[in-house]
Design a protein around this motif. Structure first.
Motif: not given
Length: 267
Positions: A78-81, A102-104, A160-162
């Motif tokens: 999640a940190k690098s994507v 990743l969020s919206a 990561d959550v969720p």
């Protein structure tokens, strides 16, 4: 003509399975690979394939993309994507995003970059066919049942959550309709965090504990009855391979962002 594929996270749980699938697919050619701890090794050696592939694992995405690729597949962290995906878009390379976190808002940002560069990005919370069907059926249910929430179960160490599956499901459910809330959360007594987090208006509850690999369920309630639409995955990453490869083949045919495998299968 075969499509050139670069994979980031090539030695990871899902990335390694996807890479084996690429090597076995006559329509695809592995052109680049990224995995910091295995940098400098041939992909065949790192994955225990029994023969060399001629593709040396790189330490950075930029280095791997310099070898050339039609599609970049990310199964990292999640940190690098997001930085990885932007690096590929900036080079005019289509992208498949399999990494969760990743969020919206992140996807909106990636979408604008993809449109500006005229490339396709396919981002999925889950590239499993059965998980995609779960989401599809849940979205149908949301058209008819006004109350629903999402429960997300994963292994204890997940960062990561969720999960990407649960986040994407909640975002899409909230686009179908905003769920009916019988009692507003701010009127409750006690720790309101126990009601979960709202994602696009949908309450999402994440459990992280030993004994689970991946499970996601949408729970729908009406007076006197309940419907649960659920997907559960086991220890193997094989369920995500065919969907990821399908997305890779389609990514070069689209412009801008496509969210989820369902948008390829059901529209």
């Amino acid at each position: 003509m075969s499509l050139g594929i670069c994979v980031a996270g090539v030695t990871g749980w899902t990335g390694s399975a996807v890479t084996r699938g690429i090597i076995a697919d006559d329509e695809l050619t592995l052109t680049g690979a990224v995995a910091r701890q295995a940098a400098g090794r041939d992909v065949g050696d790192a994955l225990g394939l029994g023969e060399k592939t001629g593709v040396i694992i790189c330490d950075t995405v930029a280095e791997a993309l310099d070898a050339g690729a039609d599609v970049f597949i990310d199964y990292t962290t999640a940190k690098s994507v997001k930085d990885n995906v932007l690096a590929a878009i900036d080079r005019g390379i289509a992208v498949v995003v399999g990494t969760s976190g990743l969020s919206a808002a992140d996807y909106d940002d990636l979408a604008s970059h993809a449109v500006a560069k005229g490339v396709g990005v396919i981002g999925g919370g889950n590239f499993s066919l059965t998980a995609t069907l779960m989401q599809h059926l849940a979205l149908i249910a949301a058209e008819h049942v006004p109350q629903f929430e999402v429960i997300d179960f994963c292994w204890a160490e997940k960062e990561d959550v969720p999960s990407g599956t649960a986040r994407e499901l909640a975002e899409k459910l909230g686009d179908v309709r905003q769920p009916l809330k019988i009692r507003a959360i701010d009127t409750l007594h006690g720790p309101q965090e126990t009601r979960g987090a709202a994602i696009n208006g949908v309450q999402v509850h994440s459990l992280r504990m030993s004994g689970f690999t991946l499970r996601c369920e949408a729970v729908f309630g009406m007076a006197g009855e309940r419907l649960v639409v659920a997907h559960e995955a086991g220890q193997s990453a094989e369920p995500y391979v065919s969907g990821t490869l399908l997305a890779a083949k389609r990514a070069v045919q689209v412009k801008g962002l496509v969210r989820g495998l369902g948008d390829l299968l059901f529209t």
